[in-house]
Design a protein around this motif. Sequence first.
Motif, PDB file in Angstrom:
ATOM      1  N   TYR A 108      -4.418   3.822  -1.928  1.00 18.79           N
ATOM      2  CA  TYR A 108      -4.351   5.260  -1.694  1.00 18.79           C
ATOM      3  C   TYR A 108      -3.858   5.951  -2.958  1.00 18.79           C
ATOM      4  O   TYR A 108      -2.667   6.085  -3.179  1.00 18.79           O
ATOM      5  CB  TYR A 108      -3.418   5.573  -0.517  1.00 18.79           C
ATOM      6  N   ASP A 109      -4.790   6.330  -3.786  1.00 20.55           N
ATOM      7  CA  ASP A 109      -4.458   7.048  -5.014  1.00 20.55           C
ATOM      8  C   ASP A 109      -5.649   7.929  -5.359  1.00 20.55           C
ATOM      9  O   ASP A 109      -6.758   7.424  -5.553  1.00 20.55           O
ATOM     10  CB  ASP A 109      -4.154   6.084  -6.160  1.00 20.55           C
TER      11      ASP A 109
ATOM     12  N   GLU B  52       0.816  -1.205   0.000  1.00 19.88           N
ATOM     13  CA  GLU B  52       0.000   0.000   0.000  1.00 19.88           C
ATOM     14  C   GLU B  52       0.855   1.263   0.000  1.00 19.88           C
ATOM     15  O   GLU B  52       0.561   2.220  -0.708  1.00 19.88           O
ATOM     16  CB  GLU B  52      -0.944   0.019   1.213  1.00 19.88           C
ATOM     17  N   ARG B  53       1.923   1.282   0.817  1.00 20.65           N
ATOM     18  CA  ARG B  53       2.757   2.470   0.897  1.00 20.65           C
ATOM     19  C   ARG B  53       3.566   2.666  -0.386  1.00 20.65           C
ATOM     20  O   ARG B  53       3.667   3.756  -0.912  1.00 20.65           O
ATOM     21  CB  ARG B  53       3.704   2.430   2.100  1.00 20.65           C
TER      22      ARG B  53
ATOM     23  N   ARG C 134      -7.711   6.891  -8.362  1.00 18.87           N
ATOM     24  CA  ARG C 134      -8.097   5.490  -8.446  1.00 18.87           C
ATOM     25  C   ARG C 134      -9.441   5.293  -9.138  1.00 18.87           C
ATOM     26  O   ARG C 134      -9.548   4.520 -10.095  1.00 18.87           O
ATOM     27  CB  ARG C 134      -8.152   4.876  -7.047  1.00 18.87           C
TER      28      ARG C 134
ATOM     29  N   GLN D 264       1.289   3.809  -3.127  1.00 19.07           N
ATOM     30  CA  GLN D 264       0.521   5.015  -2.813  1.00 19.07           C
ATOM     31  C   GLN D 264       0.788   6.124  -3.827  1.00 19.07           C
ATOM     32  O   GLN D 264       1.924   6.415  -4.152  1.00 19.07           O
ATOM     33  CB  GLN D 264       0.879   5.495  -1.411  1.00 19.07           C
ATOM     34  N   ASP D 265      -0.294   6.703  -4.317  1.00 26.62           N
ATOM     35  CA  ASP D 265      -0.217   7.805  -5.288  1.00 26.62           C
ATOM     36  C   ASP D 265       0.619   7.461  -6.516  1.00 26.62           C
ATOM     37  O   ASP D 265       1.342   8.294  -7.050  1.00 26.62           O
ATOM     38  CB  ASP D 265       0.306   9.084  -4.624  1.00 26.62           C
TER      39      ASP D 265
ATOM     40  N   ALA E  93      -6.070  -1.928   0.895  1.00 22.03           N
ATOM     41  CA  ALA E  93      -6.267  -0.473   0.829  1.00 22.03           C
ATOM     42  C   ALA E  93      -5.507   0.094  -0.368  1.00 22.03           C
ATOM     43  O   ALA E  93      -4.394  -0.327  -0.665  1.00 22.03           O
ATOM     44  CB  ALA E  93      -5.767   0.177   2.111  1.00 22.03           C
TER      45      ALA E  93
END
Length: 155
Positions: A95-96, A40-41, A99, A44-45, A93
Amino acid sequence: MNLEITPYVEGCYQSPMNLSEYKATLLSRFSNRQTRDSVERVAQDGSTKYAAQLVPIVRYNSQHNIPTIRLAFAVASWAIHLFGKTENGKVRAVYDGRRHELLDGMKVNGIETILNDKYLFGNYISELEEFGNHVRMLYKSIQSSGIHKTLQLIR
């Protein structure tokens, strides 16, 4: 890293940093199970990171006949990650900020949504034909065979 990113760094940056030491530090950090980064990290983005960090490397490598298949794997696996599920169906999860926009496009046009996204690749995808073909092939392979079997294709 050695095959696809190092040539870009060596060709584009004059840095006082010792690249060999830096790479050894990175490899040590990423192989340490105690400090492992989460998917996820790292992902991310991705829609922001890839435009700024990956595309310049892909363009440089393509212009200098340096492989890009591992970079294509990064894009294909990130595109799969956007769906928010692991291979085992576990919810993950994501995180973007883009998305949902990208997923809406992928429901209609599949991986072409990612490859033709002007924010991600600008107008450069037309000059990156081999890279685009690798992304398409790896994306399909991840869908049909899974991430681990696909990873074996590029080792």
